[in-house]
Write an enzyme that holds these catalytic residues in place. Structure first.
Site, mmCIF file in Angstrom:
data_model
loop_
_atom_site.group_PDB
_atom_site.id
_atom_site.type_symbol
_atom_site.label_atom_id
_atom_site.label_comp_id
_atom_site.label_asym_id
_atom_site.label_seq_id
_atom_site.Cartn_x
_atom_site.Cartn_y
_atom_site.Cartn_z
ATOM 1 N N ARG A 120 0.828 -1.191 0.000
ATOM 2 C CA ARG A 120 0.000 0.000 0.000
ATOM 3 C C ARG A 120 0.865 1.243 0.000
ATOM 4 O O ARG A 120 1.688 1.426 0.898
ATOM 5 C CB ARG A 120 -0.934 -0.014 1.220
ATOM 6 N N THR A 124 -0.977 7.576 -0.952
ATOM 7 C CA THR A 124 -2.280 7.475 -1.609
ATOM 8 C C THR A 124 -3.158 6.367 -1.037
ATOM 9 O O THR A 124 -4.362 6.341 -1.283
ATOM 10 C CB THR A 124 -2.095 7.205 -3.099
ATOM 11 N N ASP A 216 -0.668 -3.613 12.744
ATOM 12 C CA ASP A 216 -0.260 -4.078 11.426
ATOM 13 C C ASP A 216 -0.102 -5.595 11.472
ATOM 14 O O ASP A 216 0.800 -6.124 12.130
ATOM 15 C CB ASP A 216 1.066 -3.413 11.023
ATOM 16 N N ASP A 219 3.387 -7.002 10.378
ATOM 17 C CA ASP A 219 4.441 -6.787 11.375
ATOM 18 C C ASP A 219 4.274 -7.717 12.562
ATOM 19 O O ASP A 219 5.260 -8.261 13.084
ATOM 20 C CB ASP A 219 4.421 -5.331 11.840
#
Length: 225
Positions: A120, A124, A216, A219
């Protein structure tokens, strides 16, 4: 999004979209709470993600067709059932999708596996593809796309678009956690794709993270920052 429980104990979207299924099994709710906890170690996070993916996998494969087959038990002959029709392909959205791929493979070890590499863009929030490897016979297979999180929905939409370009016409998307924004994005782009998740959280923050979420997923699965 309004939700209610059906007779099977699963939770489905009511009044919005019957093809969005939210698990309500007590084990799913328990394991998801442990998964969310910031104190959960990397190893425990991996184990819980794998176990949750199996629970979600049962739901995603609920309607697989079966056919009669004659077998001999140690005592007598009987008619049993085995999977029929299209074979399965599990498609992991890299990298975090691999964290729930193994649980799905525990259920269907013979399934083919495809990978779509997306990251990602932090500015944006749009997906950027960097890898694609899929079986050649997708039109003859049901595809189950796996990714722990359905946040903005952009990565899921991009991955499913690539599958359809490769000929896939029977697709289910499975995640552990979703935001309503991601569900709306996915269903708007691909209304024929059913979504199975363990929970729908309240929304996204300015960085596109699900709140309250679990952080996340990549992670936490791989011990990176």
């Amino acid at each position: 999004m309004t939700r209610d429980a059906d007779a099977t104990g699963r939770q489905v979207a009511v009044g919005d979209d019957p093809d969005v299924v939210v698990l309500t099994h007590p084990l799913a709710r328990h394991k998801l709470t442990l998964l969310r906890d910031a104190r959960t170690s990397t190893g425990e996070f991996r184990r819980l993600a794998r176990e949750l993916s199996m629970l979600a996998g049962y739901e995603a494969m609920r309607d697989l067709p079966v056919e009669d087959v004659e077998i001999d038990t140690p005592l007598e002959r009987m008619t049993g059932h085995r999977l029929a029709g299209k074979k399965l392909c599990l498609v992991s959205i890299l990298r975090a999708g691999n964290g729930i791929l193994d649980g799905m493979l525990d259920l269907v070890p013979s399934a083919r596996v495809g990978h779509v590499g997306l990251y990602r863009d932090p500015a944006t929030l749009e997906p950027v593809e960097y890898y694609l490897k899929l079986p050649d016979d997708l039109p003859r297979r049901r595809c189950i796309v796996v990714d722990p999180m359905l946040a903005t929905g952009h990565s899921a939409v991009a991955a499913i678009t690539r599958l359809k370009q490769a000929g896939a016409d029977s697709i289910v998307f499975v995640c552990l956690l979703a935001a309503s924004e991601g569900i709306a994005c996915l269903r708007a782009a691909h209304p024929d794709v059913r979504v199975v998740t363990c929970a729908i959280d309240r929304g996204l923050d300015d960085h596109g993270y699900i709140r309250p979420g679990l952080g996340d997923a990549g992670d936490r699965l791989f011990g990176t920052k």
